[in-house]
Scaffold this motif. Structure first.
Motif, PDB file in Angstrom:
ATOM      1  N   SER A 275       0.905  -1.128  -0.121  1.00 29.28           N
ATOM      2  CA  SER A 275       0.039   0.026  -0.146  1.00 29.28           C
ATOM      3  C   SER A 275       0.919   1.284  -0.066  1.00 29.28           C
ATOM      4  CB  SER A 275      -0.988  -0.172   1.364  1.00 29.28           C
ATOM      5  OG  SER A 275      -1.882  -1.086   1.213  1.00 29.28           O
ATOM      6  N   ALA A 276       1.926   1.305   0.760  1.00 28.05           N
ATOM      7  CA  ALA A 276       2.831   2.658   0.923  1.00 28.05           C
ATOM      8  C   ALA A 276       3.803   2.897  -0.455  1.00 28.05           C
ATOM      9  CB  ALA A 276       3.890   2.205   1.944  1.00 28.05           C
ATOM     10  N   VAL A 277       3.989   1.503  -1.198  1.00 33.54           N
ATOM     11  CA  VAL A 277       4.771   1.516  -2.437  1.00 33.54           C
ATOM     12  C   VAL A 277       3.624   2.186  -3.535  1.00 33.54           C
ATOM     13  CG1 VAL A 277       5.681   0.421  -4.327  1.00 33.54           C
ATOM     14  CG2 VAL A 277       6.266  -0.073  -1.863  1.00 33.54           C
ATOM     15  N   CYS A 278       2.311   1.755  -3.362  1.00 33.31           N
ATOM     16  CA  CYS A 278       1.450   2.204  -4.197  1.00 33.31           C
ATOM     17  C   CYS A 278       1.095   3.652  -4.109  1.00 33.31           C
ATOM     18  CB  CYS A 278       0.212   1.380  -4.138  1.00 33.31           C
ATOM     19  SG  CYS A 278      -1.368   2.032  -4.880  1.00 33.31           S
ATOM     20  N   VAL A 279       1.000   4.037  -2.895  1.00 34.47           N
ATOM     21  CA  VAL A 279       0.846   5.595  -2.706  1.00 34.47           C
ATOM     22  C   VAL A 279       2.048   6.441  -3.032  1.00 34.47           C
ATOM     23  CG1 VAL A 279       0.581   7.320  -0.770  1.00 34.47           C
ATOM     24  CG2 VAL A 279      -0.756   5.005  -0.643  1.00 34.47           C
ATOM     25  N   THR A 280       3.281   6.067  -2.926  1.00 32.87           N
ATOM     26  CA  THR A 280       4.419   6.498  -3.141  1.00 32.87           C
ATOM     27  C   THR A 280       4.780   6.553  -4.944  1.00 32.87           C
ATOM     28  OG1 THR A 280       5.610   5.746  -1.232  1.00 32.87           O
ATOM     29  CG2 THR A 280       6.988   6.348  -2.963  1.00 32.87           C
ATOM     30  N   LEU A 281       4.322   5.574  -5.504  1.00 33.52           N
ATOM     31  CA  LEU A 281       4.722   5.609  -7.068  1.00 33.52           C
ATOM     32  C   LEU A 281       3.373   6.252  -7.806  1.00 33.52           C
ATOM     33  CD1 LEU A 281       6.216   1.931  -7.477  1.00 33.52           C
ATOM     34  CD2 LEU A 281       7.395   3.996  -6.871  1.00 33.52           C
ATOM     35  N   PHE A 282       2.231   5.924  -7.117  1.00 39.30           N
ATOM     36  CA  PHE A 282       1.085   6.417  -8.117  1.00 39.30           C
ATOM     37  C   PHE A 282       0.132   7.551  -7.575  1.00 39.30           C
ATOM     38  CE2 PHE A 282       2.359   2.107  -9.259  1.00 39.30           C
ATOM     39  CZ  PHE A 282       2.413   2.085 -10.840  1.00 39.30           C
ATOM     40  N   LEU A 283       0.083   7.634  -6.235  1.00 38.27           N
ATOM     41  CA  LEU A 283      -0.895   8.483  -5.631  1.00 38.27           C
ATOM     42  C   LEU A 283      -0.138   9.778  -4.947  1.00 38.27           C
ATOM     43  CD1 LEU A 283      -3.191   5.966  -4.089  1.00 38.27           C
ATOM     44  CD2 LEU A 283      -3.360   6.917  -5.982  1.00 38.27           C
ATOM     45  N   TRP A 303       2.084  18.280   8.485  1.00 34.68           N
ATOM     46  CA  TRP A 303       0.587  17.704   7.680  1.00 34.68           C
ATOM     47  C   TRP A 303       0.874  16.679   6.805  1.00 34.68           C
ATOM     48  CZ3 TRP A 303      -3.552  18.871  10.184  1.00 34.68           C
ATOM     49  CH2 TRP A 303      -3.681  20.015  10.727  1.00 34.68           C
ATOM     50  N   PRO A 304       1.885  16.721   5.774  1.00 31.26           N
ATOM     51  CA  PRO A 304       2.004  15.580   4.868  1.00 31.26           C
ATOM     52  C   PRO A 304       2.060  14.209   5.457  1.00 31.26           C
ATOM     53  CG  PRO A 304       3.557  17.333   4.232  1.00 31.26           C
ATOM     54  CD  PRO A 304       2.890  17.521   5.564  1.00 31.26           C
ATOM     55  N   VAL A 305       2.527  14.074   6.516  1.00 32.54           N
ATOM     56  CA  VAL A 305       2.416  12.662   7.246  1.00 32.54           C
ATOM     57  C   VAL A 305       0.876  12.140   7.366  1.00 32.54           C
ATOM     58  CG1 VAL A 305       2.670  11.402   9.595  1.00 32.54           C
ATOM     59  CG2 VAL A 305       4.378  13.143   8.411  1.00 32.54           C
ATOM     60  N   LEU A 306       0.086  13.129   7.605  1.00 31.82           N
ATOM     61  CA  LEU A 306      -1.555  12.781   7.785  1.00 31.82           C
ATOM     62  C   LEU A 306      -2.109  12.402   6.515  1.00 31.82           C
ATOM     63  CD1 LEU A 306      -3.991  12.500   9.346  1.00 31.82           C
ATOM     64  CD2 LEU A 306      -4.348  15.112   8.856  1.00 31.82           C
ATOM     65  N   TRP A 307      -1.591  13.118   5.305  1.00 30.78           N
ATOM     66  CA  TRP A 307      -2.226  12.648   3.933  1.00 30.78           C
ATOM     67  C   TRP A 307      -1.595  11.517   3.705  1.00 30.78           C
ATOM     68  CZ3 TRP A 307      -4.774  16.130   5.373  1.00 30.78           C
ATOM     69  CH2 TRP A 307      -4.233  17.785   5.438  1.00 30.78           C
ATOM     70  N   PHE A 308      -0.428  11.214   3.895  1.00 30.55           N
ATOM     71  CA  PHE A 308       0.180   9.821   3.406  1.00 30.55           C
ATOM     72  C   PHE A 308      -0.336   8.796   4.092  1.00 30.55           C
ATOM     73  CE2 PHE A 308       3.722   6.580   3.982  1.00 30.55           C
ATOM     74  CZ  PHE A 308       4.038   6.310   2.952  1.00 30.55           C
ATOM     75  N   VAL A 309      -0.746   8.874   5.402  1.00 24.44           N
ATOM     76  CA  VAL A 309      -1.211   7.729   6.169  1.00 24.44           C
ATOM     77  C   VAL A 309      -2.649   7.393   5.694  1.00 24.44           C
ATOM     78  CG1 VAL A 309      -1.864   6.756   8.533  1.00 24.44           C
ATOM     79  CG2 VAL A 309       0.305   7.936   8.204  1.00 24.44           C
ATOM     80  N   ALA A 310      -3.296   8.332   5.403  1.00 22.94           N
ATOM     81  CA  ALA A 310      -4.794   8.437   5.095  1.00 22.94           C
ATOM     82  C   ALA A 310      -4.987   7.704   3.540  1.00 22.94           C
ATOM     83  CB  ALA A 310      -5.307   9.930   4.894  1.00 22.94           C
ATOM     84  N   LYS A 311      -3.967   7.977   2.912  1.00 19.97           N
ATOM     85  CA  LYS A 311      -3.774   7.136   1.556  1.00 19.97           C
ATOM     86  C   LYS A 311      -3.547   5.733   1.705  1.00 19.97           C
ATOM     87  CE  LYS A 311      -2.319  11.272  -1.054  1.00 19.97           C
ATOM     88  NZ  LYS A 311      -1.166  11.731  -2.004  1.00 19.97           N
ATOM     89  N   ILE A 312      -2.513   5.669   2.634  1.00 20.80           N
ATOM     90  CA  ILE A 312      -2.335   4.299   2.725  1.00 20.80           C
ATOM     91  C   ILE A 312      -3.567   3.431   3.477  1.00 20.80           C
ATOM     92  CG2 ILE A 312      -0.840   2.575   4.328  1.00 20.80           C
ATOM     93  CD1 ILE A 312       1.359   4.375   4.232  1.00 20.80           C
ATOM     94  N   TRP A 313      -4.162   3.881   4.381  1.00 18.63           N
ATOM     95  CA  TRP A 313      -5.305   3.196   4.696  1.00 18.63           C
ATOM     96  C   TRP A 313      -6.562   3.274   3.640  1.00 18.63           C
ATOM     97  CZ3 TRP A 313      -6.476   0.334   8.923  1.00 18.63           C
ATOM     98  CH2 TRP A 313      -5.629   0.340  10.057  1.00 18.63           C
ATOM     99  N   ALA A 314      -6.784   4.157   2.777  1.00 19.08           N
ATOM    100  CA  ALA A 314      -7.488   3.919   1.645  1.00 19.08           C
ATOM    101  C   ALA A 314      -7.335   2.701   0.739  1.00 19.08           C
ATOM    102  CB  ALA A 314      -7.639   5.142   0.694  1.00 19.08           C
ATOM    103  N   VAL A 315      -6.076   2.657   0.518  1.00 15.53           N
ATOM    104  CA  VAL A 315      -5.618   1.129  -0.140  1.00 15.53           C
ATOM    105  C   VAL A 315      -6.041   0.175   0.715  1.00 15.53           C
ATOM    106  CG1 VAL A 315      -3.646   0.101  -1.289  1.00 15.53           C
ATOM    107  CG2 VAL A 315      -4.102   2.772  -1.420  1.00 15.53           C
TER     108      VAL A 315
END
Length: 460
Positions: A275-283, A303-315
């Motif tokens: 999920s983290a790789v997906c967020v890093t490479l594509f989202l 603040w970007p830490v919050l956006w990053f964790v939210a994207k991981i949990w979405a995946v």
């Protein structure tokens, strides 16, 4: 190894002008704090995702579950951990003791290593030191992630082989075939990100998505990666190495207590890894696209830490959703999807992106619009090829008595006519068993009267 050396710049990014993370002010204690944070973050995330998965699946499938310990069932994960710790830890007499113990450790150790190169945010100030929210980075960071992911399968293979048992070995063999098949498609989808970003550094790839996420500009790569990542972590509908209905949990059958817990922990951490790789490479990584459009400071500070964790949990929730919705596919269909659909599609798209990259290199333009058009055309063509059946792809009609043809009541059914066993339908009968034939039974005849007890070789 000096983090400054690992984070050596790889040159300006051709599409965005972003730069890799700056570790020039890094100190040893900052590196230690980041490493401890990653371990704590992953363990706490696994505890929380177990709660989310239980509650979510119970809601999706309208059924109760083990989720009543503590408020809202929050203590159930701790109860599970205590159960595994106190459970009897048995050892197989005929197992390869060293490999049997080492296999789950390899699986868990590999799972913890991926987040070392995942950027959580930009450079921030910590006690007067400017440091990126990332443990380390280097010019081939994504290749490191692929290598660690491939190395983790050794924990599954060795665990199945060392038990010297049938079902664990079958699960390990399935896992090896699955990883080889879907690792190719995943690698090809990631290669397109390398070409478009101009770097293999994770922080550099995030910087290349300042104006547009690669999930939009390269939708085919994103779709291929999402399907491949689910197969890579053995989740439904691709959990064939564990398949409890066929292999009784596969490679983990002969493990108990904490040895089983290591496998269990590695599986869920690997979900966070992909999920983290997906967020890093594509989202877009830690960058917020929507919020930053009306809030200039959204991508600065913590603040970007919050956006990053939210994207991981979405995946992560998407993978939980597929588990509660889809059923396990057949193994031959699974391999056909990997070799005949994903790999050819990924290779074709890789060639198209290579052409676009060459045009950009020699013309000096930034053809993002061309990428979007090519992605749309590619998706439409792929959908047509997948949904429209090929000529001659229909299965050949099975012989009389096979599963593809109705059989008259009382007629003998050949259960293996279609290549795999099929149970008889009402009114159909099976041929006599070998024991009946050895006993000298005559022709196979069903019982004339339902109330009459069946004779040797009769309909049972």
């Amino acid at each position: 190894m000096n983090p400054v050396t690992l984070a050596a710049p790889v040159g300006p990014l051709p599409l965005s002008g972003g730069v890799v993370a700056d570790f020039s002010a890094e100190t040893w204690w900052l590196t230690l704090v980041k490493a401890v944070f990653i371990v704590v973050f992953l363990i706490a995330s696994v505890i929380l995702v177990l709660w989310v998965e239980r509650r979510g699946l119970a809601r999706m499938q309208t059924r109760p579950g083990p989720n009543v310990n503590g408020p809202f069932g929050l203590f159930q994960a701790f109860a599970d951990a205590a159960k595994l710790i106190m459970k009897e830890d048995f050892w197989l007499k005929g197992a390869e003791k060293t490999v049997y113990l080492l296999a789950p450790v390899i699986a868990a150790f590999s799972a913890f290593m991926v987040y070392a190169v995942i950027p959580f945010g930009p450079n921030v100030s910590v006690l007067g030191h400017s440091t990126p929210l990332q443990l380390t980075d280097f010019p081939v960071a994504v290749l490191y992630v692929l290598a660690i992911t491939a190395f983790g399968v050794y924990g599954i293979i060795l665990g199945g082989w060392s038990a010297h048992s049938t079902y664990p070995l079958l699960g390990a063999v399935r896992s090896a075939a699955q990883v080889i098949s879907y690792e190719l498609a995943m690698s090809l989808s990631v290669l397109t990100v390398f070409l478009a970003s101009g770097t293999m550094s994770t922080s550099g790839i995030v910087g290349a998505q300042t104006r547009m996420w690669w999930a939009v500009a390269m939708m085919p790569s994103f779709v291929i990666y999402v399907v491949s990542m689910v197969g890579e972590v053995n989740r439904l509908p691709f959990d064939l190495p564990e398949a409890e209905g066929e292999l009784v949990a596969g490679h983990m059958v002969e493990y108990s207590s904490m040895k089983f817990a290591w496998y269990f922990l590695a599986e869920y951490i690997n979900m966070f890894n992909v999920s983290a790789v997906c967020v890093t490479l594509f989202l877009g990584g830690w960058r917020s696209f929507v919020i930053a459009s009306f809030w200039p400071g959204a991508n600065e500070g913590w603040w970007p830490v919050l956006w990053f964790v939210a994207k991981i949990w979405a995946v992560m929730f998407a993978m939980i959703w597929t588990r509660g919705t889809l059923v396990r596919i057949r193994y031959d269909h699974f391999m056909k999807l990997g070799w005949k659909v994903l790999i050819p599609a990924a290779l074709t798209w890789f060639v198209m992106v290579s052409v676009v990259t060459g045009v950009r290199t020699f013309s000096g333009t930034q053809p993002r619009t061309l990428l979007l058009v090519l992605a749309a055309v590619f998706l439409v063509v792929t959908a047509v090829l997948v949904l429209v059946p090929e000529r001659g792809s229909e299965e050949a009609p099975s012989p009389p008595g096979g599963p593809g043809e109705l059989v008259a009541p009382g007629q003998v059914l050949d259960a293996f006519a279609g290549g795999f066993p099929v149970p008889p339908l009402p009114g159909q009968v099976l041929p006599p068993s070998p024991r009946s034939r050895r006993a000298g039974a005559g022709a196979f005849l069903p019982a004339a009267d339902p109330g009459t007890a069946p004779t040797e070789g009769g309909n049972r």
